[in-house]
Design a protein around this motif. Sequence first.
Motif, short mmCIF file in Angstrom:
data_model
loop_
_atom_site.label_atom_id
_atom_site.label_comp_id
_atom_site.label_asym_id
_atom_site.label_seq_id
_atom_site.Cartn_x
_atom_site.Cartn_y
_atom_site.Cartn_z
N LYS A 118 0.84 -1.19 0.00
CA LYS A 118 0.00 0.00 0.00
C LYS A 118 0.88 1.25 0.00
CE LYS A 118 -4.00 -1.96 2.40
NZ LYS A 118 -4.85 -1.90 3.62
N THR A 200 -0.80 2.06 -6.03
CA THR A 200 -1.15 0.65 -5.83
C THR A 200 -2.60 0.39 -6.22
OG1 THR A 200 0.47 0.42 -4.05
CG2 THR A 200 -1.29 -1.21 -4.14
N GLU A 201 -3.52 1.23 -5.75
CA GLU A 201 -4.93 1.03 -6.06
C GLU A 201 -5.20 1.17 -7.56
OE1 GLU A 201 -7.10 0.00 -3.97
OE2 GLU A 201 -5.93 0.20 -2.12
N ILE A 212 -2.32 -6.86 -3.26
CA ILE A 212 -1.69 -5.94 -2.29
C ILE A 212 -1.20 -6.75 -1.10
CG2 ILE A 212 -2.06 -3.94 -0.81
CD1 ILE A 212 -4.32 -3.09 -2.68
N GLU A 214 1.89 -6.66 2.37
CA GLU A 214 2.77 -5.83 3.18
C GLU A 214 4.14 -6.45 3.39
OE1 GLU A 214 2.17 -2.66 4.20
OE2 GLU A 214 0.45 -2.95 2.86
#
Length: 463
Positions: A118, A200-201, A212, A214
Amino acid sequence: MKHIVLLIKTALFFLITWLATDSSVATEKHLVYKIDIKKEIDKTSQIYLNKGLTEAQSLGADAILIHLNTYGGLLDAADSMRTAILYSPIPVYVFIDNNAASAGALISIACQKIYMRKGASIGAATVVNQTGEGLPDKYQSYMRSMMRATAEAHGRDTIISGRDTTFKWIRDPKIAEAMVDDRVIIPNLIDSGKTLTLTTEEAVKWGYCDGIAESSNEVITQYLKYDDYELKSYTPSWIDNLKGFLMNPIFQSFLIMIIIGGIYFELQTPGIGFPSAAALIAAVLYFAPLYIEGLAANWEILVFLIGLILIVFEIFVIPGFGIAGISGTVLIITGLTLALINNVNFNFEQVSSVEIGRAVIVVLIGLTVGFGSMLWLSSRIGTKGMLRKVALVTDLETATSSPVLSGLIGREGITATVLRPSGKVIIDGIYYDSVSESGFIDKGVQVTVVRFENAQIYVEILI
């Protein structure tokens, strides 16, 4: 009874076989090989990737995951890296940890799947120089085509709706092109005059991000579906970093400068000394990493050596500067340039114009700076500059040698070397620096001293 016993034995055999197979499947771990590229895309990054891909294949890895965070770098290195990824027999995935700009975007698009953190971004692949200014359109055109081709390499999905069949790109090539060309317009995404960079979106929405995550572990467990896996990371050695440093274009130009300067200054001094050693070491540092990486072939190094031999032959054997000197210069430049190009003998089909252009620029910069440095150093050696303490600045015309030289006027001797017009003569068994007053004089010719100046005697052919 015998049939019942046989039936039981057969059932037990299949039961044991099934249990053994099921146990082996349960304990089998997937091997994921991770390559970290968290720096500028350059020759060092290229070495990391190539060696990592090779090691992953030798270990039989199930998947390769690139942990990427870069603002970009060298186009030719990125081109080689994206080609290696596209042709890898093991699927290559990328986890973008914050940035995949410019060359990093090209490498990411080459991967089978793209995963992003993100707040990360991908794009801005316009080709620029070191000051950040865009290069001419011929470079942008090549980058546009390379981005399109990389996106197209992932193919299209076939969508059947009733009687209609349509094809949809897995990664839209036009979006990849818009990351380079600010003239490309994509409705609801990018207007003309802006170079595309996706968040990212946005990347998820437009098909340039497949998920997505982390962390690398989250990518492996959530998207690759490997619950039980072994993660092995590529660890660069100091040799990898050294090779990458030596193959840096700036350092390669510096080595070329030392090679040319060493040859020049060695030819200006008697015997073999420091300039020769410097040129030899620079040549070894230039060709060795290229040879190890398979870029410089034996014949390309031989071309360079023949060029050196021809120049030395021209200086010491043949008067003037003719065919041998010109041929030697051409061969030296050719050898230095070809060593930087990933050609196979005389086959240049797989060599991009960008790679050729970079090689030519590196060599020309080295030659230009080398010749400029020689002229500057030649003017600085003496009474001024940082080299004043290592140079002889005494006026020899007023020193103790002047009466000796003045006493040679009218004496006869023989040329010990070719005078073109400077060289050496022998008078009474002693060698003297001399200059011809009558043009070129061959070796072994009788001459007479007519005058002296600046610790040199001037001679003419004895009639």
